[in-house]
Design a protein around this motif. Structure first.
Motif, short mmCIF file in Angstrom:
data_model
loop_
_atom_site.label_atom_id
_atom_site.label_comp_id
_atom_site.label_asym_id
_atom_site.label_seq_id
_atom_site.Cartn_x
_atom_site.Cartn_y
_atom_site.Cartn_z
N SER A 170 9.55 1.03 0.49
CA SER A 170 8.49 0.56 1.11
C SER A 170 8.01 1.64 1.97
CB SER A 170 8.61 -0.64 2.28
OG SER A 170 7.62 -1.34 2.26
N GLN A 171 8.74 2.38 2.96
CA GLN A 171 8.36 3.19 3.65
C GLN A 171 8.13 4.64 3.11
OE1 GLN A 171 7.24 3.33 6.84
NE2 GLN A 171 7.16 5.67 7.38
N PRO A 172 8.83 4.93 2.17
CA PRO A 172 8.39 6.18 1.52
C PRO A 172 7.25 6.05 0.49
CG PRO A 172 10.69 5.73 1.21
CD PRO A 172 10.05 4.68 1.92
N ASN A 173 6.98 4.69 0.15
CA ASN A 173 5.75 4.81 -0.72
C ASN A 173 4.23 4.62 0.24
OD1 ASN A 173 5.80 4.19 -3.67
ND2 ASN A 173 7.61 3.03 -3.08
N ARG A 174 4.53 4.38 1.45
CA ARG A 174 3.49 4.69 2.40
C ARG A 174 3.20 6.05 2.60
NH1 ARG A 174 1.96 0.82 6.06
NH2 ARG A 174 4.11 -0.13 5.98
N LEU A 175 4.12 6.78 2.59
CA LEU A 175 4.04 8.44 2.64
C LEU A 175 3.58 9.02 1.50
CD1 LEU A 175 7.29 8.86 4.84
CD2 LEU A 175 4.74 8.89 5.82
N TYR A 176 4.03 8.42 0.40
CA TYR A 176 3.40 9.22 -0.77
C TYR A 176 2.02 8.79 -0.88
CZ TYR A 176 8.28 9.05 -2.41
OH TYR A 176 9.62 9.50 -2.73
N GLY A 177 1.57 7.59 -0.63
CA GLY A 177 -0.10 7.16 -0.64
C GLY A 177 -0.62 8.26 0.52
N ASN A 178 -0.08 8.36 1.31
CA ASN A 178 -0.65 9.21 2.63
C ASN A 178 -0.92 10.71 1.96
OD1 ASN A 178 -0.61 7.19 4.57
ND2 ASN A 178 0.91 7.85 5.65
N GLY A 179 0.24 11.01 1.29
CA GLY A 179 -0.05 12.45 0.56
C GLY A 179 -1.27 12.55 -0.23
N PHE A 180 -1.35 11.62 -1.17
CA PHE A 180 -2.60 11.42 -2.22
C PHE A 180 -3.79 11.34 -1.25
CE2 PHE A 180 -0.67 11.87 -6.24
CZ PHE A 180 0.57 11.77 -5.86
N ARG A 181 -3.79 10.46 -0.31
CA ARG A 181 -5.13 10.53 0.59
C ARG A 181 -5.46 11.56 1.00
NH1 ARG A 181 -3.22 5.14 0.59
NH2 ARG A 181 -1.65 5.44 2.07
N ARG A 182 -4.74 12.29 1.82
CA ARG A 182 -4.76 13.72 2.38
C ARG A 182 -5.60 14.78 1.49
NH1 ARG A 182 -1.57 18.10 2.26
NH2 ARG A 182 0.15 17.06 1.30
N HIS A 183 -5.22 14.58 0.02
CA HIS A 183 -5.86 15.39 -0.95
C HIS A 183 -7.21 14.65 -1.44
CE1 HIS A 183 -3.24 18.93 -1.84
NE2 HIS A 183 -2.31 18.08 -1.17
N GLY A 184 -7.60 13.48 -0.76
CA GLY A 184 -9.07 12.85 -1.16
C GLY A 184 -8.97 11.93 -2.47
N PHE A 185 -7.90 11.71 -2.79
CA PHE A 185 -7.90 10.47 -3.72
C PHE A 185 -8.05 9.19 -3.12
CE2 PHE A 185 -5.21 14.12 -5.52
CZ PHE A 185 -6.01 14.21 -6.79
N ASP A 186 -8.56 8.47 -4.00
CA ASP A 186 -8.98 7.04 -3.45
C ASP A 186 -7.93 6.07 -3.76
OD1 ASP A 186 -9.24 6.66 -6.03
OD2 ASP A 186 -11.49 6.48 -5.94
N ALA A 187 -8.41 4.83 -3.29
CA ALA A 187 -7.40 3.67 -3.73
C ALA A 187 -7.05 3.50 -5.11
CB ALA A 187 -8.00 2.25 -3.17
N GLU A 188 -7.77 3.92 -6.03
CA GLU A 188 -7.54 3.76 -7.44
C GLU A 188 -6.33 4.36 -7.76
OE1 GLU A 188 -9.29 2.07 -9.69
OE2 GLU A 188 -8.66 3.01 -11.38
N VAL A 189 -6.22 5.66 -7.04
CA VAL A 189 -5.08 6.55 -7.22
C VAL A 189 -3.79 6.07 -6.76
CG1 VAL A 189 -4.15 8.88 -6.86
CG2 VAL A 189 -6.29 8.68 -8.16
N THR A 190 -3.95 5.57 -5.46
CA THR A 190 -2.95 5.33 -4.61
C THR A 190 -2.54 3.76 -4.66
OG1 THR A 190 -4.39 4.54 -2.71
CG2 THR A 190 -3.58 7.04 -2.79
N ARG A 191 -3.04 3.05 -5.46
CA ARG A 191 -2.63 1.60 -5.91
C ARG A 191 -1.41 1.46 -6.01
NH1 ARG A 191 -7.14 -0.30 -8.60
NH2 ARG A 191 -7.90 -0.50 -6.48
N TYR A 192 -0.82 2.25 -6.82
CA TYR A 192 0.70 2.04 -7.32
C TYR A 192 1.43 2.11 -5.95
CZ TYR A 192 5.40 3.32 -8.89
OH TYR A 192 6.61 3.24 -8.95
N PHE A 193 1.05 3.36 -5.09
CA PHE A 193 2.17 3.34 -3.77
C PHE A 193 1.84 2.17 -2.84
CE2 PHE A 193 1.20 7.50 -5.52
CZ PHE A 193 2.41 8.05 -6.12
N ASP A 194 0.66 1.82 -2.71
CA ASP A 194 0.07 0.66 -1.92
C ASP A 194 0.93 -0.60 -2.22
OD1 ASP A 194 -1.54 2.60 -0.73
OD2 ASP A 194 -3.48 2.15 -1.77
N GLU A 195 0.89 -0.85 -3.58
CA GLU A 195 1.34 -2.01 -4.01
C GLU A 195 2.83 -2.20 -3.73
OE1 GLU A 195 0.22 -4.67 -5.83
OE2 GLU A 195 2.38 -5.55 -6.23
#
Ligand SMILES: [Fe+2]
Ligand SMILES: [Fe+2]
Length: 351
Positions: free
Chosen positions: A258-283
């Motif tokens: 759970s916690q690492p996936n939040r951080l992974y999502g943050n890494g992709f958001r930091r590069h400007g990727f949207d929810a389409e890309v981070t959905r896997y991690f957010d889920e």
């Protein structure tokens, strides 16, 4: 997936066999060559052995989706099963050794107090004791776009068939642990909606970074340890005697997700990727907060409550997962801190 590039004598002989028709003269000759190669031997580091790990990966793949251009008849060819077992035994021994050194001191209550909650508490304690190097913090704060792609390449070896190795365990369980595993897997497989399957969400993330989302597309690029992490799950899942290990492995995965996936999502958001890309991690932030409870108490805990003798293997599965993933993390971070790629430097030409 396509047959990968060979990485040594075992894989080059194996791939030659797989392109033959089983039972043909050529096929029989190649299996005989494999038999001569596959003598029991001592490996210095079988977890890091490219030739062995790729051979195991492809032999297991015959039980999943198969290999392009390879006859389905090879799946149960005795020569290949024999070869697999000759590599599995030292691989399992190496996993047990790695797990033993990763585990530290585990306090196990007396058998009479081995309730499912007590087992879950031991596993939660193990998961919390995992203070190894953190790829998720690096991804959240520092990873470049190239490193994000590398990260997805390593993960793709498993995540594009996410949940499949643990599914082998379903018919090997009964009652409460079986129901728990099916409940978790139903989520992993999208709850009846193919586009929500976790493997499909991961493929969507890869496409968002203009990467090839076909299963196995990057096998040639990853080092042995990335293959070993998946081979470990296939070994546990395909051997009924290791049903404790596969449940411990899944419990540990769910408890450290759970916690690492939040951080992974943050890494992709930091590069400007949207929810389409981070959905896997957010889920996974949401789902695994629930899954860790089911996996710890009902699956692993329920199994040990029913079969107390399996506790040692449940703990083995969990600590082996920590050890091998820790080794992978060390490799990734050491490469990235030194400004070099974590992927194989060169893919050898076909033998
Ligand atoms: Fe998942
Ligand atoms: Fe999960």
């Amino acid at each position: 997936m396509k047959i990968p590039e060979p990485r040594g004598p075992i894989t080059s002989t194996l791939f030659r066999a797989l392109t033959c028709t089983p039972g043909s003269d050529d096929g029989a000759a190649a299996v005989e060559d494999l038999r001569l190669l596959a003598t029991p031997k001592a490996y210095k580091d079988i977890i890091g052995d490219d030739d062995v790990q790729l051979a195991l990966f492809c032999l297991y793949e015959l039980h999943y989706s198969g290999l392009e251009g390879v006859s389905d008849e090879w799946e149960w060819e005795p020569g290949l099963i024999h070869l697999r077992r000759l590599m599995e035994r030292p691989f399992e021994a190496a996993l047990r050794a790695a797990a033993a050194s990763a585990a530290g001191e585990i306090n196990v209550p007396p058998a009479a107090e081995l309730t499912s909650d007590a087992v879950a508490d031991i596993l939660f304690g193990l998961a919390a004791s995992d203070t190894g190097p953190s790829v998720s913090r690096f991804v959240a704060k520092k990873a470049t776009l190239d490193q994000l792609q590398e990260f997805l390449i390593h993960k793709s070896i498993y995540q594009l068939k996410e949940a499949d190795p643990h599914t082998w365990a379903i018919p090997r369980l009964t009652g409460r642990p079986k129901a728990a595993l099916v409940e978790i897997q139903a989520d992993e497989y999208g709850g009846g909606r193919p586009e929500r399957m976790h493997s499909a969400l991961f493929a969507r993330t890869m496409r968002g970074l203009d990467m090839d989302d076909q299963y196995g597309a990057y096998v040639d690029a990853v080092p042995a340890v990335s293959l070993a992490a998946v081979n470990m799950m296939s070994l546990f899942g395909l051997n009924r005697r290791l049903r404790g290990a596969i449940t411990g492995h899944l419990a540990l995965y769910e408890m450290t997700s759970s916690q690492p996936n939040r951080l992974y999502g943050n890494g992709f958001r930091r590069h400007g990727f949207d929810a389409e890309v981070t959905r896997y991690f957010d889920e996974h932030v949401e789902a695994d907060a629930v899954h860790e409870q089911i996996a710890g108490r009902d699956l692993a805990g329920g199994l040990v409550e029913a079969e107390p003798g399996l506790l040692a293997d449940v703990l083995f599965g969990a600590t082996a997962a920590m050890a091998i993933d820790g080794r992978m993390s060390t490799h990734l971070l050491a490469s990235w801190e030194n400004g070099v790629t974590s992927l194989r430097a060169a893919v050898p030409a076909a033998a």
